[in-house]
Design a protein around this motif. Structure first.
Motif, PDB file in Angstrom:
ATOM      1  N   GLY A  94       0.785  -1.223   0.000  1.00  0.00           N
ATOM      2  CA  GLY A  94       0.000   0.000   0.000  1.00  0.00           C
ATOM      3  C   GLY A  94       0.822   1.280   0.000  1.00  0.00           C
ATOM      4  N   LEU A  95       2.118   1.190  -0.253  1.00  0.00           N
ATOM      5  CA  LEU A  95       2.964   2.383  -0.227  1.00  0.00           C
ATOM      6  C   LEU A  95       2.599   3.366  -1.341  1.00  0.00           C
ATOM      7  CD1 LEU A  95       6.435   0.824   0.606  1.00  0.00           C
ATOM      8  CD2 LEU A  95       5.011   2.242   2.081  1.00  0.00           C
ATOM      9  N   ALA A  96       2.396   2.872  -2.536  1.00  0.00           N
ATOM     10  CA  ALA A  96       2.045   3.755  -3.645  1.00  0.00           C
ATOM     11  C   ALA A  96       0.727   4.463  -3.363  1.00  0.00           C
ATOM     12  CB  ALA A  96       1.968   2.972  -4.954  1.00  0.00           C
ATOM     13  N   ARG A  97      -0.222   3.759  -2.807  1.00  0.00           N
ATOM     14  CA  ARG A  97      -1.515   4.355  -2.461  1.00  0.00           C
ATOM     15  C   ARG A  97      -1.340   5.460  -1.416  1.00  0.00           C
ATOM     16  NH1 ARG A  97      -6.544   2.271  -3.393  1.00  0.00           N
ATOM     17  NH2 ARG A  97      -5.526   0.383  -4.134  1.00  0.00           N
ATOM     18  N   ARG A  98      -0.498   5.219  -0.417  1.00  0.00           N
ATOM     19  CA  ARG A  98      -0.247   6.236   0.616  1.00  0.00           C
ATOM     20  C   ARG A  98       0.452   7.455   0.033  1.00  0.00           C
ATOM     21  NH1 ARG A  98       2.857   3.634   5.375  1.00  0.00           N
ATOM     22  NH2 ARG A  98       2.968   5.816   5.998  1.00  0.00           N
ATOM     23  N   ILE A  99       1.468   7.217  -0.786  1.00  0.00           N
ATOM     24  CA  ILE A  99       2.184   8.328  -1.408  1.00  0.00           C
ATOM     25  C   ILE A  99       1.242   9.125  -2.298  1.00  0.00           C
ATOM     26  CG2 ILE A  99       3.955   8.888  -3.139  1.00  0.00           C
ATOM     27  CD1 ILE A  99       5.695   6.696  -1.829  1.00  0.00           C
ATOM     28  N   LEU A 100       0.451   8.432  -3.101  1.00  0.00           N
ATOM     29  CA  LEU A 100      -0.489   9.105  -3.994  1.00  0.00           C
ATOM     30  C   LEU A 100      -1.456   9.986  -3.203  1.00  0.00           C
ATOM     31  CD1 LEU A 100      -1.441   9.507  -6.904  1.00  0.00           C
ATOM     32  CD2 LEU A 100      -2.847   7.446  -6.631  1.00  0.00           C
ATOM     33  N   GLY A 101      -1.979   9.484  -2.100  1.00  0.00           N
ATOM     34  CA  GLY A 101      -2.878  10.275  -1.259  1.00  0.00           C
ATOM     35  C   GLY A 101      -2.205  11.520  -0.708  1.00  0.00           C
ATOM     36  N   MET A 102      -0.965  11.393  -0.291  1.00  0.00           N
ATOM     37  CA  MET A 102      -0.221  12.539   0.222  1.00  0.00           C
ATOM     38  C   MET A 102       0.054  13.555  -0.886  1.00  0.00           C
ATOM     39  SD  MET A 102       2.394  10.523   2.773  1.00  0.00           S
ATOM     40  CE  MET A 102       3.231  11.983   3.413  1.00  0.00           C
ATOM     41  N   TYR A 130      -4.660   3.489 -10.027  1.00  0.00           N
ATOM     42  CA  TYR A 130      -5.282   4.782 -10.318  1.00  0.00           C
ATOM     43  C   TYR A 130      -6.797   4.662 -10.453  1.00  0.00           C
ATOM     44  CZ  TYR A 130      -0.423   6.034 -11.026  1.00  0.00           C
ATOM     45  OH  TYR A 130       0.922   6.225 -10.850  1.00  0.00           O
ATOM     46  N   LEU A 131      -7.267   3.633 -11.133  1.00  0.00           N
ATOM     47  CA  LEU A 131      -8.715   3.449 -11.261  1.00  0.00           C
ATOM     48  C   LEU A 131      -9.366   3.205  -9.898  1.00  0.00           C
ATOM     49  CD1 LEU A 131      -8.873   1.260 -14.502  1.00  0.00           C
ATOM     50  CD2 LEU A 131      -9.508   3.684 -14.268  1.00  0.00           C
ATOM     51  N   SER A 132      -8.664   2.501  -9.012  1.00  0.00           N
ATOM     52  CA  SER A 132      -9.232   2.159  -7.704  1.00  0.00           C
ATOM     53  C   SER A 132      -9.383   3.363  -6.781  1.00  0.00           C
ATOM     54  CB  SER A 132      -8.390   1.085  -7.011  1.00  0.00           C
ATOM     55  OG  SER A 132      -7.191   1.640  -6.476  1.00  0.00           O
ATOM     56  N   VAL A 133      -8.678   4.457  -7.079  1.00  0.00           N
ATOM     57  CA  VAL A 133      -8.775   5.644  -6.221  1.00  0.00           C
ATOM     58  C   VAL A 133      -9.418   6.836  -6.938  1.00  0.00           C
ATOM     59  CG1 VAL A 133      -6.919   4.955  -4.655  1.00  0.00           C
ATOM     60  CG2 VAL A 133      -6.376   6.340  -6.686  1.00  0.00           C
ATOM     61  N   GLY A 134     -10.184   6.547  -7.992  1.00  0.00           N
ATOM     62  CA  GLY A 134     -11.009   7.576  -8.592  1.00  0.00           C
ATOM     63  C   GLY A 134     -10.479   8.281  -9.824  1.00  0.00           C
ATOM     64  N   TYR A 135      -9.372   7.821 -10.370  1.00  0.00           N
ATOM     65  CA  TYR A 135      -8.886   8.412 -11.619  1.00  0.00           C
ATOM     66  C   TYR A 135      -9.701   7.853 -12.778  1.00  0.00           C
ATOM     67  CZ  TYR A 135      -4.954  10.558  -9.284  1.00  0.00           C
ATOM     68  OH  TYR A 135      -4.190  11.348  -8.466  1.00  0.00           O
ATOM     69  N   ALA A 136      -9.872   8.673 -13.800  1.00  0.00           N
ATOM     70  CA  ALA A 136     -10.615   8.266 -14.994  1.00  0.00           C
ATOM     71  C   ALA A 136      -9.749   8.530 -16.219  1.00  0.00           C
ATOM     72  CB  ALA A 136     -11.914   9.068 -15.102  1.00  0.00           C
ATOM     73  N   PRO A 137      -9.950   7.737 -17.279  1.00  0.00           N
ATOM     74  CA  PRO A 137      -9.199   7.996 -18.514  1.00  0.00           C
ATOM     75  C   PRO A 137      -9.395   9.447 -18.962  1.00  0.00           C
ATOM     76  CG  PRO A 137     -10.303   5.893 -18.650  1.00  0.00           C
ATOM     77  CD  PRO A 137     -10.821   6.562 -17.402  1.00  0.00           C
ATOM     78  N   ALA A 138      -8.312  10.023 -19.484  1.00  0.00           N
ATOM     79  CA  ALA A 138      -8.327  11.431 -19.899  1.00  0.00           C
ATOM     80  C   ALA A 138      -7.669  11.563 -21.265  1.00  0.00           C
ATOM     81  CB  ALA A 138      -7.569  12.268 -18.870  1.00  0.00           C
ATOM     82  N   PRO A 139      -7.932  12.661 -21.957  1.00  0.00           N
ATOM     83  CA  PRO A 139      -7.228  12.892 -23.219  1.00  0.00           C
ATOM     84  C   PRO A 139      -5.716  12.877 -22.984  1.00  0.00           C
ATOM     85  CG  PRO A 139      -9.017  14.459 -22.958  1.00  0.00           C
ATOM     86  CD  PRO A 139      -8.888  13.730 -21.647  1.00  0.00           C
ATOM     87  N   LYS A 140      -4.999  12.369 -23.958  1.00  0.00           N
ATOM     88  CA  LYS A 140      -3.552  12.238 -23.803  1.00  0.00           C
ATOM     89  C   LYS A 140      -2.861  13.594 -23.782  1.00  0.00           C
ATOM     90  CE  LYS A 140      -2.924   7.665 -25.807  1.00  0.00           C
ATOM     91  NZ  LYS A 140      -2.161   6.921 -26.824  1.00  0.00           N
ATOM     92  N   PHE A 141      -1.765  13.661 -23.025  1.00  0.00           N
ATOM     93  CA  PHE A 141      -0.960  14.868 -22.897  1.00  0.00           C
ATOM     94  C   PHE A 141       0.495  14.436 -22.721  1.00  0.00           C
ATOM     95  CE2 PHE A 141      -2.356  13.532 -18.719  1.00  0.00           C
ATOM     96  CZ  PHE A 141      -1.159  13.488 -18.026  1.00  0.00           C
ATOM     97  N   PRO A 148       1.035   4.759 -28.972  1.00  0.00           N
ATOM     98  CA  PRO A 148      -0.139   3.898 -28.782  1.00  0.00           C
ATOM     99  C   PRO A 148      -0.210   3.231 -27.404  1.00  0.00           C
ATOM    100  CG  PRO A 148       1.436   2.888 -30.280  1.00  0.00           C
ATOM    101  CD  PRO A 148       1.923   4.281 -30.024  1.00  0.00           C
ATOM    102  N   TYR A 149       0.914   3.051 -26.718  1.00  0.00           N
ATOM    103  CA  TYR A 149       0.921   2.393 -25.418  1.00  0.00           C
ATOM    104  C   TYR A 149       0.630   3.361 -24.266  1.00  0.00           C
ATOM    105  CZ  TYR A 149       5.580   4.412 -25.360  1.00  0.00           C
ATOM    106  OH  TYR A 149       6.626   5.288 -25.430  1.00  0.00           O
ATOM    107  N   SER A 150       0.600   4.662 -24.560  1.00  0.00           N
ATOM    108  CA  SER A 150       0.392   5.672 -23.530  1.00  0.00           C
ATOM    109  C   SER A 150      -1.068   5.710 -23.094  1.00  0.00           C
ATOM    110  CB  SER A 150       0.802   7.047 -24.065  1.00  0.00           C
ATOM    111  OG  SER A 150       0.472   8.055 -23.148  1.00  0.00           O
ATOM    112  N   GLN A 151      -1.283   5.852 -21.796  1.00  0.00           N
ATOM    113  CA  GLN A 151      -2.620   6.014 -21.226  1.00  0.00           C
ATOM    114  C   GLN A 151      -2.553   7.172 -20.229  1.00  0.00           C
ATOM    115  OE1 GLN A 151      -3.182   1.884 -19.693  1.00  0.00           O
ATOM    116  NE2 GLN A 151      -5.121   2.072 -20.807  1.00  0.00           N
ATOM    117  N   CYS A 152      -3.486   8.092 -20.311  1.00  0.00           N
ATOM    118  CA  CYS A 152      -3.531   9.211 -19.394  1.00  0.00           C
ATOM    119  C   CYS A 152      -4.790   9.143 -18.543  1.00  0.00           C
ATOM    120  CB  CYS A 152      -3.458  10.530 -20.163  1.00  0.00           C
ATOM    121  SG  CYS A 152      -1.856  10.789 -20.955  1.00  0.00           S
ATOM    122  N   PHE A 153      -4.639   9.629 -17.314  1.00  0.00           N
ATOM    123  CA  PHE A 153      -5.728   9.607 -16.347  1.00  0.00           C
ATOM    124  C   PHE A 153      -5.789  10.950 -15.638  1.00  0.00           C
ATOM    125  CE2 PHE A 153      -4.527   5.261 -17.037  1.00  0.00           C
ATOM    126  CZ  PHE A 153      -5.738   4.592 -17.075  1.00  0.00           C
ATOM    127  N   ALA A 154      -6.957  11.282 -15.114  1.00  0.00           N
ATOM    128  CA  ALA A 154      -7.129  12.530 -14.368  1.00  0.00           C
ATOM    129  C   ALA A 154      -8.124  12.338 -13.241  1.00  0.00           C
ATOM    130  CB  ALA A 154      -7.625  13.633 -15.320  1.00  0.00           C
TER     131      ALA A 154
END
Length: 158
Positions: A94-102, A130-141, A148-154
């Protein structure tokens, strides 16, 4: 685990970044060439965190930097997640989840409006987080927006 802010140019940040780059090389056949200046991760326009084990070993990292409307597809008020990485031996705790929240809390306190990130198809565990904590697919940036392998979330921070 202890999670502390450090400079992106801190020796432990450099070490973990090197390990992350090796993982990108193994998964994608290339390192991430996104330009990143250590000053971008300094408050109030950014933050960089490292998680340490009780014995002082750095095992996870992540940061955010302010982004605003530009030719790479960012919007005013964006905070971009960069270098979320956990060493293999420390995954599943759960380290990534904790860091992401901070990071989200810090960006929100700094007045950023939206958290954005780019990951890739060959990182399904990152996408799942990212999906589990409320991120949704977003236009690429960003640098890899045309790959083609890139995925963006917001995720809104307001």
């Amino acid at each position: 685990m202890r999670i502390v802010p450090v400079g992106y140019d801190h020796p432990d940040a450099k070490s973990l970044d090197g390990q992350a780059q090796q993982e990108y090389l193994a998964r994608y056949g290339a390192i991430d060439l996104t330009a990143m200046d250590p000053a971008e991760f300094s408050p109030p326009r950014g933050l960089y965190l490292i998680a340490y084990t009780p014995d002082g070993s750095p095992v996870a990292t992540g940061g955010w930097r302010a982004q605003d409307l530009n030719e790479e597809g960012y919007a005013d008020g964006d905070a971009e997640i960069k270098r979320m990485f956990t060493v293999e031996a420390a995954r599943g705790r759960g380290l990534a989840r904790r860091i992401l929240g901070m990071l989200e809390e810090s960006a929100r306190a700094a007045g950023r409006l939206r958290m954005v990130l780019e990951t890739g198809l060959k990182q399904p565990e990152a996408v799942a987080l990212y999906l589990s904590v409320g991120y949704a697919p977003a236009p690429k940036f960003g640098l890899y927006r045309h790959e083609p392998y890139s995925q963006c979330f917001a995720k809104p921070l307001t």
